[in-house]
Each structure stands twice: as C-alpha cells, then as structure tokens.
Scaffold this active site. Structure first.
Site, mmCIF file in Angstrom:
data_model
loop_
_atom_site.group_PDB
_atom_site.id
_atom_site.type_symbol
_atom_site.label_atom_id
_atom_site.label_comp_id
_atom_site.label_asym_id
_atom_site.label_seq_id
_atom_site.Cartn_x
_atom_site.Cartn_y
_atom_site.Cartn_z
ATOM 1 N N HIS A 155 42.919 14.399 38.193
ATOM 2 C CA HIS A 155 41.507 14.414 37.752
ATOM 3 C C HIS A 155 40.697 15.451 38.519
ATOM 4 O O HIS A 155 39.478 15.306 38.671
ATOM 5 C CB HIS A 155 40.846 13.045 37.905
ATOM 6 C CG HIS A 155 41.681 11.901 37.409
ATOM 7 N ND1 HIS A 155 41.548 11.387 36.146
ATOM 8 C CD2 HIS A 155 42.684 11.211 38.005
ATOM 9 C CE1 HIS A 155 42.428 10.405 35.976
ATOM 10 N NE2 HIS A 155 43.138 10.286 37.088
ATOM 11 N N SER A 276 31.479 43.351 40.901
ATOM 12 C CA SER A 276 30.301 43.202 40.050
ATOM 13 C C SER A 276 29.505 44.505 40.067
ATOM 14 O O SER A 276 29.500 45.227 41.066
ATOM 15 C CB SER A 276 29.443 42.062 40.606
ATOM 16 O OG SER A 276 28.090 42.229 40.254
ATOM 17 N N LYS A 282 31.105 40.868 45.503
ATOM 18 C CA LYS A 282 31.993 40.140 44.594
ATOM 19 C C LYS A 282 33.389 40.720 44.499
ATOM 20 O O LYS A 282 33.582 41.918 44.400
ATOM 21 C CB LYS A 282 31.382 40.097 43.177
ATOM 22 C CG LYS A 282 30.151 39.231 43.046
ATOM 23 C CD LYS A 282 30.379 37.761 43.384
ATOM 24 C CE LYS A 282 31.211 37.019 42.377
ATOM 25 N NZ LYS A 282 30.538 36.754 41.120
ATOM 26 N N GLU A 289 41.145 35.598 34.351
ATOM 27 C CA GLU A 289 40.214 35.051 33.360
ATOM 28 C C GLU A 289 40.553 35.550 31.957
ATOM 29 O O GLU A 289 40.480 34.810 30.975
ATOM 30 C CB GLU A 289 38.776 35.460 33.723
ATOM 31 C CG GLU A 289 38.303 34.851 35.032
ATOM 32 C CD GLU A 289 36.954 35.421 35.447
ATOM 33 O OE1 GLU A 289 36.940 36.476 36.098
ATOM 34 O OE2 GLU A 289 35.937 34.811 35.104
#
Ligand code: ARG
Length: 448
Positions: A155, A276, A282, A289
């Site tokens: 979970h 970024s 970043k 992704e």
C-alpha cells in the site's frame, strides 16, 4: 492503385489513391515481402509451374531488390498502393516479362498475412533480446548492491525490511514471464498462410508445406479462409507488448519514487537525468517518466487492433490493412523503452545510509516480534493481537518499541525475554527469512 485497372472506366481519384495506400507501414515490410516471394518463386519452379530459368530470373531479381532494401534504397510509390505491387513493378523493370509469373497461385491476401507474420517473428526476436539485455542490467545492479537493506512496501506504506537485490529482482521475474509470453506467441505466428490465395486456395499444383519449410515456419495453415483473415497472432503480440510496457511502466514509477528527495533511496547518474529551464537545481528522471507514459500508446495499439477485428465478416476485408501500423508502432516503442530502462538501471546507485535508516524504523520489525512469540508457542492470531496492543501502547506513551522496558513487554506476554531487543535490526530481519523465494539473504544469494 493506378495499375490493374483494365476493367475500369476511370482512374482512381487521387484522394482515394492516397487514402487506400499503405506504403508508409509497408516500408517496414519490404524485406519480409521479398523473403516470402523468394520462397514462393522457388516452390513454383520446383512444382513445374514456372520453368527453371524463369525461377532463376525471378529469384535473382528479388535478391537484387533485397540488397537494395538492405541498403535502404527501396522506395515505395503510393500509386502502387502497397509493398506487393511495388515489388512486382520493380521486379518487372529489372527482369522484364518473367516477373509476370511471380504472382502465380498467390493473392495479396495470403501474401500480406505472411509479411506481417514474418515481420512479427523478427520483432519478437528483437524484443526478447531487449528483455534479456534489461534483465542483465537488473542482475548487475542486484549483485552490485547485494547487501543493502531497505524497506519493502505494501500500500506504499513501510512493511518489512527487504534486500534491495530482492526488490529489483522482482522486475527480473516479470520480464522473464514476458519473454515466455513472446516465445509462446511466436509459435502461433510461425504458421505460413501462403497458398491460401484470396481465400479459397488454388487449382494449381502448389506446395504450401514446402514454402513454409523454406521460411523456417514449422506449420502451415489448415483452412484457407482462416489463413487470410487470422490476425490473432498480432493481437497476442500486442498483448505481450502491452504487458511488457506495463511492467516497464511499473519499474519506471518505482525508480522515480525511490529517486525522489522524499525517499532518496537511489540516485540516478547524470547521463539519464535532465534539468529544468527555470530551476537550476533540478535533476529530473525524464526517461523514466516517458517510459512510464509510453505504455499508454502500446495499450492503445492493442485496443486499436481488437476493435478493428471485432465484427469483421468472414474472409479477407480491407480493414485488415489497418492491423499493420499498431504492430509496427508497438514493436518500435517497446524496443526503445527496453533499451532506455537498461540504461537507467545501469545509472542507479543505491544510497546505503538512507535505505538502512528507513529500514531501521522499529515498526518494520513487528512481524518479527509476532514470529518471536509464535516460536515460543503463542498462537499466531493471539501473538498478532498482543503486538498490536504493544504498538498502540508505545505510540500512546511516545516510547519507541526498542526503548520499552522488558517488564512492560512481559506484562503483555510472559514469553518475552531480553533477546527480543535483538530483533530491532533490519539486517537480522532479512537474514532470518528462510522460506522459499523470500528476501532471506541465503535465498537471494541462491537466486543471484
Ligand atoms: N494492401 C493490402 C493489405 O495490406 C493487401 C491486400 C489487398 N487485397 C485486396 N484484395 N485489395 O492488407
């Protein structure tokens, strides 16, 4: 198509010519088409349906076209509609009238079915190679970080300590099943439809078994109508692709989570991260992704194919032309995603301190406490309840479990002794696991 129109009074309109052509997808099928045609021509010569010299001329011409295709120089013209007519036209230009005999006892309906099968077999072999490659990276990562303990989750809540190697090897198993699925699908793909003609077979003395043998296909179709319309193999292939894409997506998501600052369990090297345009600090896991997202396109291809096939009337229907792009598209996407995933796994470094700190959360050892009582003869359900009460007590009083006094433990169960405190050690927890396929150190070592 602007050829084969002697029975028509008008040329096909330009907009329709463009619309019904499939030269874009068929650019991927040129080698398959030529390979199938060479086998077909050899059979025609063997059976005396064309003369040996005609057979040689045709085979020679097809081999010249094959070399052209391999050099990336075979161009498909929209006005010839598909790869089959383009090959026939180029062969005629090359060898003259002997080319007119190649299509003896053949239809584009059985021809295209064969082409897609040949293409799919090649795609399966390439994807199995890609899966093996990714598995090798996973194995390397598991071996490199063999002793690292981290929390295992259910979970997405901390559950019990596990070895990093055990966690990452879970993906190895998924990809092993994917390989099995592709190889299983390959068996039903390697069935030759050539000789089915348009749908009724042929009155000429052809030998479909010999064509199948030349192509390395162990089986030949058994019903000519089924042979020209069967795209089950393509559906199975896309199902296998979809499941692989889902596994890639799950693995990508897991690595994204582990690499976030909140978890910090792994770090991805700079060769797989991007930055970024606004925030200079970043380091983003973009390839993971995108791999996660690409599963959508692959599942879309499967749905596309199934909806195309649904409710088709018996026999060949031109709708079947639309079964080629989803197969070609997904083969490409999954092949690339597998390579990217291998690259990302190679770029993973596990953070020993962060994983150990998270795995040392005493809450993760409550199952070990339960098993401790079970080993002392307490019934499992009773032991579970007792530890739940102790956890509630510790939380209410703000005392961490390892700091609770022995008297307190013994107040809940007389079976507790001082050795219970040794259990608050995640390394000991994983070492203690000895059941088959568990995260136990010995079990994982065996697996590695
Ligand atoms: N281009 C067609 C396809 O890809 C080949 C078969 C066409 N057959 C026909 N009778 N129009 O499926």
């Amino acid at each position: 198509m602007q050829v084969l129109r002697k029975a028509f009074k008008q040329p096909l309109s330009d907009v329709v010519t463009e619309f019904v052509a499939c030269t874009h997808a068929d650019a991927h099928l040129v080698k398959a088409d030529l390979t199938g045609s060479i086998a077909h021509a050899q059979m025609l010569a063997e059976e005396g349906l064309i003369s040996p010299s005609q057979g040689e001329a045709i085979e020679g011409g097809l081999n010249t076209l094959l070399a052209k295709a391999e050099a990336g120089k075979f161009e498909l013209k929209v006005e010839y509609e598909d790869v089959h007519m383009n090959v026939e036209k180029q062969l005629e230009e090359l060898i003259g009238s002997d080319a007119l005999r190649l299509h003896t006892a053949r239809s584009r309906n059985d021809q295209v079915a064969l082409d897609l099968r040949l293409y799919t077999v090649g795609a399966i072999d390439a994807l199995v190679d890609g899966l093996n490659f990714l598995q090798a990276s996973i194995l390397k990562s598991a071996k490199k970080h063999a002793d690292i303990v981290m929390p295992g989750y259910t979970h997405l809540q901390r559950a019990q300590p596990v070895l990093y190697a055990h966690a990452i090897l879970a993906f190895y198993e998924m990809f092993a099943r994917d390989i099995e699925r592709f190889n299983d699908c390959k068996k039903r793909t390697m069935v030759s439809p050539l000789g089915a003609g348009a749908q009724a077979g042929s009155g000429l003395s052809i030998n479909p078994q010999s064509v199948a043998k030349k192509l390395g296909f162990p089986q030949v179709f058994s019903n000519s109508i089924d042979a020209v319309s069967d795209r089950d193999f393509a559906a199975e292939f896309l199902m296998a692709c979809s499941l692989t894409a889902v596994h890639i997506s799950q693995m990508a998501e897991t690595l994204v989570i582990w690499s976030s600052s909140e978890f910090g369990f792994v770090e991805l090297a700079d060769n797989v991260t991007t930055t970024s345009s606004l925030m200079p600090h970043k380091k983003n896991p973009d390839p993971l992704e995108i791999a996660r997202a690409k599963s959508g396109a692959v599942i879309g291809d499967l749905v596309n194919l199934l909806v195309t096939l649904k409710a088709l009337p018996l026999g060949y229907n031109r709708d079947l032309q639309e079964t080629k792009p989803p197969v070609i598209n997904s083969a490409g996407i999954v092949g690339e995603a597998l390579k990217v995933m291998a690259c990302c796994v190679d770029a993973v470094t596990v953070n020993v301190e962060k994983t150990l700190a998270a795995a040392s959360d005493p809450a993760l050892m409550t199952t070990d406490l339960v098993e401790y009582l079970v080993n002392k003869g307490v019934p499992f359900r009773k032991a579970h309840e007792t530890i739940a009460e102790i956890v509630a007590d510790a939380s209410e009083n703000g005392v961490p479990l390892p700091d609770m006094e022995i008297e307190k433990y013994q107040g809940y169960a007389a079976e507790f002794g001082n050795d219970l405190y040794e259990l608050f050690n995640p390394k000991l927890s994983v070492t203690a696991k000895k059941s088959h396929g568990s995260t136990g150190v010995a079990e994982v070592k065996k697996k590695l």
